[in-house]
Motif scaffolding. Structure first.
Motif, PDB file in Angstrom:
ATOM      1  N   ARG A 112      46.429  -1.113 -21.936  1.00  0.00           N
ATOM      2  CA  ARG A 112      46.547  -0.750 -20.530  1.00  0.00           C
ATOM      3  C   ARG A 112      45.528  -1.440 -19.618  1.00  0.00           C
ATOM      4  NH1 ARG A 112      47.262   5.876 -20.999  1.00  0.00           N
ATOM      5  NH2 ARG A 112      49.112   5.846 -22.366  1.00  0.00           N
ATOM      6  N   VAL A 113      44.662  -2.245 -20.186  1.00  0.00           N
ATOM      7  CA  VAL A 113      43.653  -2.932 -19.375  1.00  0.00           C
ATOM      8  C   VAL A 113      44.314  -4.110 -18.664  1.00  0.00           C
ATOM      9  CG1 VAL A 113      41.481  -4.208 -19.416  1.00  0.00           C
ATOM     10  CG2 VAL A 113      41.785  -2.231 -20.914  1.00  0.00           C
ATOM     11  N   PRO A 114      44.155  -4.222 -17.344  1.00  0.00           N
ATOM     12  CA  PRO A 114      44.765  -5.337 -16.603  1.00  0.00           C
ATOM     13  C   PRO A 114      44.303  -6.691 -17.134  1.00  0.00           C
ATOM     14  CG  PRO A 114      43.908  -3.665 -15.099  1.00  0.00           C
ATOM     15  CD  PRO A 114      43.412  -3.302 -16.462  1.00  0.00           C
ATOM     16  N   GLU A 115      45.173  -7.688 -17.015  1.00  0.00           N
ATOM     17  CA  GLU A 115      44.875  -9.018 -17.535  1.00  0.00           C
ATOM     18  C   GLU A 115      43.613  -9.597 -16.894  1.00  0.00           C
ATOM     19  OE1 GLU A 115      44.902 -11.804 -20.109  1.00  0.00           O
ATOM     20  OE2 GLU A 115      46.470 -10.260 -20.147  1.00  0.00           O
ATOM     21  N   ALA A 116      43.417  -9.315 -15.605  1.00  0.00           N
ATOM     22  CA  ALA A 116      42.222  -9.830 -14.930  1.00  0.00           C
ATOM     23  C   ALA A 116      40.951  -9.264 -15.559  1.00  0.00           C
ATOM     24  CB  ALA A 116      42.269  -9.495 -13.446  1.00  0.00           C
ATOM     25  N   ASP A 117      40.974  -7.970 -15.911  1.00  0.00           N
ATOM     26  CA  ASP A 117      39.808  -7.353 -16.555  1.00  0.00           C
ATOM     27  C   ASP A 117      39.616  -7.896 -17.970  1.00  0.00           C
ATOM     28  OD1 ASP A 117      39.412  -5.913 -14.284  1.00  0.00           O
ATOM     29  OD2 ASP A 117      40.016  -3.973 -15.109  1.00  0.00           O
ATOM     30  N   LEU A 118      40.717  -8.141 -18.684  1.00  0.00           N
ATOM     31  CA  LEU A 118      40.611  -8.721 -20.029  1.00  0.00           C
ATOM     32  C   LEU A 118      39.971 -10.108 -19.961  1.00  0.00           C
ATOM     33  CD1 LEU A 118      44.065  -7.681 -21.532  1.00  0.00           C
ATOM     34  CD2 LEU A 118      41.817  -6.842 -22.251  1.00  0.00           C
ATOM     35  N   PHE A 145      29.662  -5.507 -19.918  1.00  0.00           N
ATOM     36  CA  PHE A 145      30.877  -5.445 -20.736  1.00  0.00           C
ATOM     37  C   PHE A 145      31.457  -4.036 -20.742  1.00  0.00           C
ATOM     38  CE2 PHE A 145      33.089  -4.529 -24.666  1.00  0.00           C
ATOM     39  CZ  PHE A 145      33.897  -5.641 -24.870  1.00  0.00           C
ATOM     40  N   HIS A 146      30.617  -3.058 -21.042  1.00  0.00           N
ATOM     41  CA  HIS A 146      31.097  -1.673 -21.134  1.00  0.00           C
ATOM     42  C   HIS A 146      31.537  -1.160 -19.761  1.00  0.00           C
ATOM     43  CE1 HIS A 146      30.085  -0.641 -25.375  1.00  0.00           C
ATOM     44  NE2 HIS A 146      29.299  -1.707 -25.218  1.00  0.00           N
ATOM     45  N   ALA A 147      30.812  -1.543 -18.708  1.00  0.00           N
ATOM     46  CA  ALA A 147      31.185  -1.118 -17.361  1.00  0.00           C
ATOM     47  C   ALA A 147      32.549  -1.688 -16.971  1.00  0.00           C
ATOM     48  CB  ALA A 147      30.124  -1.549 -16.359  1.00  0.00           C
ATOM     49  N   THR A 148      32.796  -2.944 -17.332  1.00  0.00           N
ATOM     50  CA  THR A 148      34.076  -3.593 -17.010  1.00  0.00           C
ATOM     51  C   THR A 148      35.207  -2.982 -17.821  1.00  0.00           C
ATOM     52  OG1 THR A 148      32.931  -5.663 -16.521  1.00  0.00           O
ATOM     53  CG2 THR A 148      35.293  -5.802 -16.951  1.00  0.00           C
ATOM     54  N   LEU A 149      34.937  -2.684 -19.082  1.00  0.00           N
ATOM     55  CA  LEU A 149      35.964  -2.121 -19.963  1.00  0.00           C
ATOM     56  C   LEU A 149      36.527  -0.819 -19.412  1.00  0.00           C
ATOM     57  CD1 LEU A 149      37.500  -2.200 -22.673  1.00  0.00           C
ATOM     58  CD2 LEU A 149      35.532  -1.036 -23.709  1.00  0.00           C
ATOM     59  N   TYR A 150      35.655   0.030 -18.854  1.00  0.00           N
ATOM     60  CA  TYR A 150      36.088   1.354 -18.395  1.00  0.00           C
ATOM     61  C   TYR A 150      36.331   1.420 -16.890  1.00  0.00           C
ATOM     62  CZ  TYR A 150      34.409   2.426 -23.043  1.00  0.00           C
ATOM     63  OH  TYR A 150      34.208   2.414 -24.402  1.00  0.00           O
ATOM     64  N   ARG A 151      36.404   0.270 -16.264  1.00  0.00           N
ATOM     65  CA  ARG A 151      36.619   0.238 -14.828  1.00  0.00           C
ATOM     66  C   ARG A 151      38.055   0.576 -14.457  1.00  0.00           C
ATOM     67  NH1 ARG A 151      34.752  -5.283 -12.662  1.00  0.00           N
ATOM     68  NH2 ARG A 151      36.661  -5.993 -13.678  1.00  0.00           N
ATOM     69  N   GLY A 152      38.984   0.260 -15.338  1.00  0.00           N
ATOM     70  CA  GLY A 152      40.403   0.410 -15.049  1.00  0.00           C
ATOM     71  C   GLY A 152      40.869   1.788 -14.627  1.00  0.00           C
ATOM     72  N   PRO A 153      40.436   2.878 -15.305  1.00  0.00           N
ATOM     73  CA  PRO A 153      40.945   4.202 -14.949  1.00  0.00           C
ATOM     74  C   PRO A 153      40.672   4.617 -13.504  1.00  0.00           C
ATOM     75  CG  PRO A 153      39.893   4.267 -17.095  1.00  0.00           C
ATOM     76  CD  PRO A 153      39.611   2.918 -16.513  1.00  0.00           C
ATOM     77  N   GLY A 154      39.742   3.954 -12.819  1.00  0.00           N
ATOM     78  CA  GLY A 154      39.468   4.268 -11.415  1.00  0.00           C
ATOM     79  C   GLY A 154      38.815   5.615 -11.219  1.00  0.00           C
ATOM     80  N   ASN A 155      38.162   6.121 -12.266  1.00  0.00           N
ATOM     81  CA  ASN A 155      37.480   7.408 -12.197  1.00  0.00           C
ATOM     82  C   ASN A 155      35.998   7.141 -11.930  1.00  0.00           C
ATOM     83  OD1 ASN A 155      36.100   9.836 -12.815  1.00  0.00           O
ATOM     84  ND2 ASN A 155      37.753  10.487 -14.158  1.00  0.00           N
ATOM     85  N   ARG A 156      35.580   7.341 -10.696  1.00  0.00           N
ATOM     86  CA  ARG A 156      34.207   7.020 -10.306  1.00  0.00           C
ATOM     87  C   ARG A 156      33.201   7.874 -11.072  1.00  0.00           C
ATOM     88  NH1 ARG A 156      31.651   7.491  -4.170  1.00  0.00           N
ATOM     89  NH2 ARG A 156      29.514   6.953  -4.744  1.00  0.00           N
ATOM     90  N   LEU A 157      33.505   9.162 -11.260  1.00  0.00           N
ATOM     91  CA  LEU A 157      32.595  10.043 -11.984  1.00  0.00           C
ATOM     92  C   LEU A 157      32.423   9.580 -13.417  1.00  0.00           C
ATOM     93  CD1 LEU A 157      30.871  12.588 -12.106  1.00  0.00           C
ATOM     94  CD2 LEU A 157      32.943  13.888 -12.624  1.00  0.00           C
ATOM     95  N   LEU A 158      33.519   9.147 -14.033  1.00  0.00           N
ATOM     96  CA  LEU A 158      33.452   8.645 -15.401  1.00  0.00           C
ATOM     97  C   LEU A 158      32.495   7.467 -15.490  1.00  0.00           C
ATOM     98  CD1 LEU A 158      34.430   8.379 -18.328  1.00  0.00           C
ATOM     99  CD2 LEU A 158      36.370   7.048 -17.471  1.00  0.00           C
ATOM    100  N   GLY A 159      32.620   6.533 -14.553  1.00  0.00           N
ATOM    101  CA  GLY A 159      31.736   5.383 -14.549  1.00  0.00           C
ATOM    102  C   GLY A 159      30.282   5.782 -14.394  1.00  0.00           C
ATOM    103  N   GLU A 160      30.012   6.759 -13.528  1.00  0.00           N
ATOM    104  CA  GLU A 160      28.642   7.202 -13.297  1.00  0.00           C
ATOM    105  C   GLU A 160      28.071   7.899 -14.528  1.00  0.00           C
ATOM    106  OE1 GLU A 160      28.424   9.546  -9.786  1.00  0.00           O
ATOM    107  OE2 GLU A 160      29.010   7.926  -8.439  1.00  0.00           O
TER     108      GLU A 160
END
Length: 233
Positions: A112-118, A145-160
């Motif tokens: 499910r990770v967008p091609e641009a993020d991959l 790397f880890h920040a980019t990997l989990y960027r897709g879900p768009g959950n700001r709290l998750l990233g923080e």
């Protein structure tokens, strides 16, 4: 009384739907609204400032804070250090918390990770390999790397939250142990994570992430702690 005032100020922020950076009522207005003394209001605001809920700008007023997770990071770091010197495996416990969160997340991201993020993840692993060849540290690229990997879900709290776990773990790791690292293994594991996520194979993605954390866990578990008396306070 102090806790009650803090809760009432927080409720005021919620009830008025004030965003970060919005001004709060003045000190006299808060005294009237809350039926409290100046000192009590000031103490409540100072406590809320320490939590990042409000920001006191001397000479200008009090504003809704950024509500960052900085206090959480400080708390995690202190708890881990204190536990370590009580003989607890607190650094490993913090690592296991990160592992549980990231392993669960990566299984949801497989395919499910967008091609641009991959493509960006591939580039980060390429940079990691170049840094390893040059004998440079990999920490910042690893973090990106880890920040980019989990960027897709768009959950700001998750990233923080993930950033908080990362900050706390690496701050404490630097203070408590000197963890050796095999750059080649680190690069290979990150490449496998990208390939597994790209393939859409959930089990492979989970296994790749578990192997990555298993390697870190093994290195932490077999490394002696630094002498606390040798470090500046």
């Amino acid at each position: 009384m102090a806790r009650d005032l803090q809760e009432r100020i927080k409720k005021l922020i919620i009830d008025r739907r004030l965003p970060s950076g919005a001004g709060l009522p003045t000190e006299p207005e808060l005294m009237q609204l809350l039926g409290a003394s100046r000192n009590s209001v000031r103490e409540a605001l100072k406590a809320l400032q320490a939590m990042g809920i409000v920001e006191i700008r001397h000479g200008f007023g009090t504003y809704v804070g950024t509500m960052s997770l900085a206090p959480m990071i400080d708390g995690l770091a202190f708890r881990t250090v204190a536990g370590h010197y009580r003989g607890e495996d607190s650094l490993l416990q913090l690592l296991e918390l990160r592992e549980a969160v990231e392993t669960g997340l990566v299984s949801r991201l497989a395919g499910r990770v967008p091609e641009a993020d991959l493509a960006e993840l591939d580039a980060l692993v390429d940079r990691m390999e170049a840094e390893a060849a040059a004998g440079a540290g990999l920490a910042e690229t690893d973090r990106a790397f880890h920040a980019t990997l989990y960027r897709g879900p768009g959950n700001r709290l998750l990233g923080e939250v993930l950033e908080a776990f990362w900050d706390a773990f690496h701050r404490v790791r630097t203070d408590l142990v000197d963890v050796p690292q095999d750059p080649g293994v680190t690069c290979r594991q990150h490449r496998e994570i990208v390939d597994a996520v790209r393939s859409g194979d959930v089990m492979r993605a989970e296994a790749a992430m578990r192997e990555h954390f298993g390697n870190i866990r093994a290195r932490v578990a077999t490394t002696a702690p630094l002498d606390a008396n040798a470090r500046p306070i």
